[in-house]
Design a protein around this motif. Structure first.
Motif, PDB file in Angstrom:
ATOM      1  N   GLN A  66       0.788  -1.205   0.037  1.00  0.00           N
ATOM      2  CA  GLN A  66      -0.089   0.092   0.115  1.00  0.00           C
ATOM      3  C   GLN A  66       1.004   1.282  -0.069  1.00  0.00           C
ATOM      4  O   GLN A  66       0.847   2.075  -0.681  1.00  0.00           O
ATOM      5  N   PHE A  67       1.791   1.358   0.911  1.00  0.00           N
ATOM      6  CA  PHE A  67       2.782   2.440   0.916  1.00  0.00           C
ATOM      7  C   PHE A  67       3.540   2.815  -0.329  1.00  0.00           C
ATOM      8  O   PHE A  67       3.704   3.834  -1.266  1.00  0.00           O
ATOM      9  N   THR A  68       3.949   1.592  -0.966  1.00  0.00           N
ATOM     10  CA  THR A  68       4.731   1.495  -2.369  1.00  0.00           C
ATOM     11  C   THR A  68       3.762   2.222  -3.543  1.00  0.00           C
ATOM     12  O   THR A  68       4.052   2.756  -4.237  1.00  0.00           O
ATOM     13  N   LEU A  69       2.674   1.214  -3.502  1.00  0.00           N
ATOM     14  CA  LEU A  69       1.780   1.959  -4.625  1.00  0.00           C
ATOM     15  C   LEU A  69       1.337   3.327  -4.494  1.00  0.00           C
ATOM     16  O   LEU A  69       1.033   4.057  -5.376  1.00  0.00           O
ATOM     17  N   GLU A  70       1.176   3.740  -3.004  1.00  0.00           N
ATOM     18  CA  GLU A  70       0.433   5.379  -3.050  1.00  0.00           C
ATOM     19  C   GLU A  70       1.475   6.088  -3.674  1.00  0.00           C
ATOM     20  O   GLU A  70       1.466   7.295  -4.480  1.00  0.00           O
ATOM     21  N   ALA A  71       2.732   5.793  -3.130  1.00  0.00           N
ATOM     22  CA  ALA A  71       4.011   6.668  -3.693  1.00  0.00           C
ATOM     23  C   ALA A  71       4.034   6.524  -5.334  1.00  0.00           C
ATOM     24  O   ALA A  71       4.167   7.737  -6.117  1.00  0.00           O
ATOM     25  N   SER A  85      -8.586   7.182  -2.263  1.00  0.00           N
ATOM     26  CA  SER A  85      -8.408   6.130  -1.455  1.00  0.00           C
ATOM     27  C   SER A  85      -7.840   4.988  -2.162  1.00  0.00           C
ATOM     28  O   SER A  85      -7.931   4.528  -3.488  1.00  0.00           O
ATOM     29  N   LEU A  86      -6.696   4.385  -1.448  1.00  0.00           N
ATOM     30  CA  LEU A  86      -6.159   3.272  -1.991  1.00  0.00           C
ATOM     31  C   LEU A  86      -5.873   2.209  -0.806  1.00  0.00           C
ATOM     32  O   LEU A  86      -5.263   2.549   0.299  1.00  0.00           O
ATOM     33  N   GLN A  87      -6.510   1.236  -0.762  1.00  0.00           N
ATOM     34  CA  GLN A  87      -6.217  -0.137   0.259  1.00  0.00           C
ATOM     35  C   GLN A  87      -5.897  -1.046  -0.434  1.00  0.00           C
ATOM     36  O   GLN A  87      -6.559  -1.652  -1.461  1.00  0.00           O
ATOM     37  N   VAL A  88      -5.149  -1.808   0.343  1.00  0.00           N
ATOM     38  CA  VAL A  88      -4.687  -3.219  -0.080  1.00  0.00           C
ATOM     39  C   VAL A  88      -5.082  -4.268   1.076  1.00  0.00           C
ATOM     40  O   VAL A  88      -4.585  -3.794   2.293  1.00  0.00           O
ATOM     41  N   GLU A  98      -7.470  -1.999  -4.043  1.00  0.00           N
ATOM     42  CA  GLU A  98      -8.874  -1.208  -4.251  1.00  0.00           C
ATOM     43  C   GLU A  98      -8.382   0.237  -4.478  1.00  0.00           C
ATOM     44  O   GLU A  98      -7.906   0.856  -3.587  1.00  0.00           O
ATOM     45  N   VAL A  99      -8.779   0.909  -5.445  1.00  0.00           N
ATOM     46  CA  VAL A  99      -8.479   2.353  -5.621  1.00  0.00           C
ATOM     47  C   VAL A  99      -9.648   2.937  -6.096  1.00  0.00           C
ATOM     48  O   VAL A  99     -10.222   2.811  -7.059  1.00  0.00           O
ATOM     49  N   GLN A 100      -9.760   4.219  -5.543  1.00  0.00           N
ATOM     50  CA  GLN A 100     -10.617   5.280  -5.785  1.00  0.00           C
ATOM     51  C   GLN A 100      -9.850   6.445  -6.181  1.00  0.00           C
ATOM     52  O   GLN A 100      -8.995   6.899  -5.356  1.00  0.00           O
ATOM     53  N   TYR A 101     -10.344   7.262  -7.165  1.00  0.00           N
ATOM     54  CA  TYR A 101      -9.665   8.383  -7.529  1.00  0.00           C
ATOM     55  C   TYR A 101     -10.490   9.513  -8.167  1.00  0.00           C
ATOM     56  O   TYR A 101     -11.729   9.067  -8.634  1.00  0.00           O
ATOM     57  N   ALA A 111     -12.940   4.320 -10.123  1.00  0.00           N
ATOM     58  CA  ALA A 111     -12.750   3.207  -9.102  1.00  0.00           C
ATOM     59  C   ALA A 111     -12.397   1.991  -9.726  1.00  0.00           C
ATOM     60  O   ALA A 111     -12.728   1.592 -10.989  1.00  0.00           O
ATOM     61  N   ALA A 112     -11.244   1.243  -9.240  1.00  0.00           N
ATOM     62  CA  ALA A 112     -10.636   0.162  -9.811  1.00  0.00           C
ATOM     63  C   ALA A 112     -10.568  -0.944  -8.836  1.00  0.00           C
ATOM     64  O   ALA A 112      -9.982  -0.558  -7.722  1.00  0.00           O
TER      65      ALA A 112
END
Length: 120
Positions: A66-71, A85-88, A98-101, A111-112
């Motif tokens: 999650q940390f790596t993806l957000e960056a 929102s980004l949740q792993v 899960e990504v919301q943007y 969302a994806a």
């Protein structure tokens, strides 16, 4: 022109195109499933999710990813989308992203969900 991903031909025999919102979702998928160093002129592009196929699934793995993806999303796609929102999640042998943007060009929400199954 927004090329559809994965690349394919349309009914006219030309490179398939897609609308801008779907193109942004495609770019997000490419970023998530590209390994750093895989692209010649963009060695930092990607987050390495595919490298984790055989890694033991755990809440610690989910937190690190999650940390790596957000960056990666903020660095590579921050000019075309706003990350809401980004949740792993780590459940049994499955890892789910899960990504919301919000698409900055249009203001439309997106969302994806990207699942990864592997070793438990």
């Amino acid at each position: 022109m927004n090329i559809d991903f994965p690349w394919h031909y349309d009914s006219r025999g030309r490179t398939a195109e897609t609308d801008y919102e779907e193109h942004v979702r495609d770019l997000l998928e490419l970023l998530i499933f590209t390994d750093p160093g895989e692209r010649v002129n963009r060695p930092g592009f990607g987050c390495g999710l595919r490298q984790l196929v055989f890694a033991p699934n755990s809440p610690e793995l989910a937190a690190a990813l999650q940390f790596t993806l957000e960056a990666a999303v903020l660095r590579e796609l921050g000019d075309i989308l706003s990350l809401e929102s980004l949740q792993v999640r780590s459940e049994d042998a499955a890892l789910q992203v899960e990504v919301q943007y919000v698409v900055l060009g249009s203001g439309n929400p997106g969302a994806a969900v990207f699942p990864r199954e592997g070793a438990a």
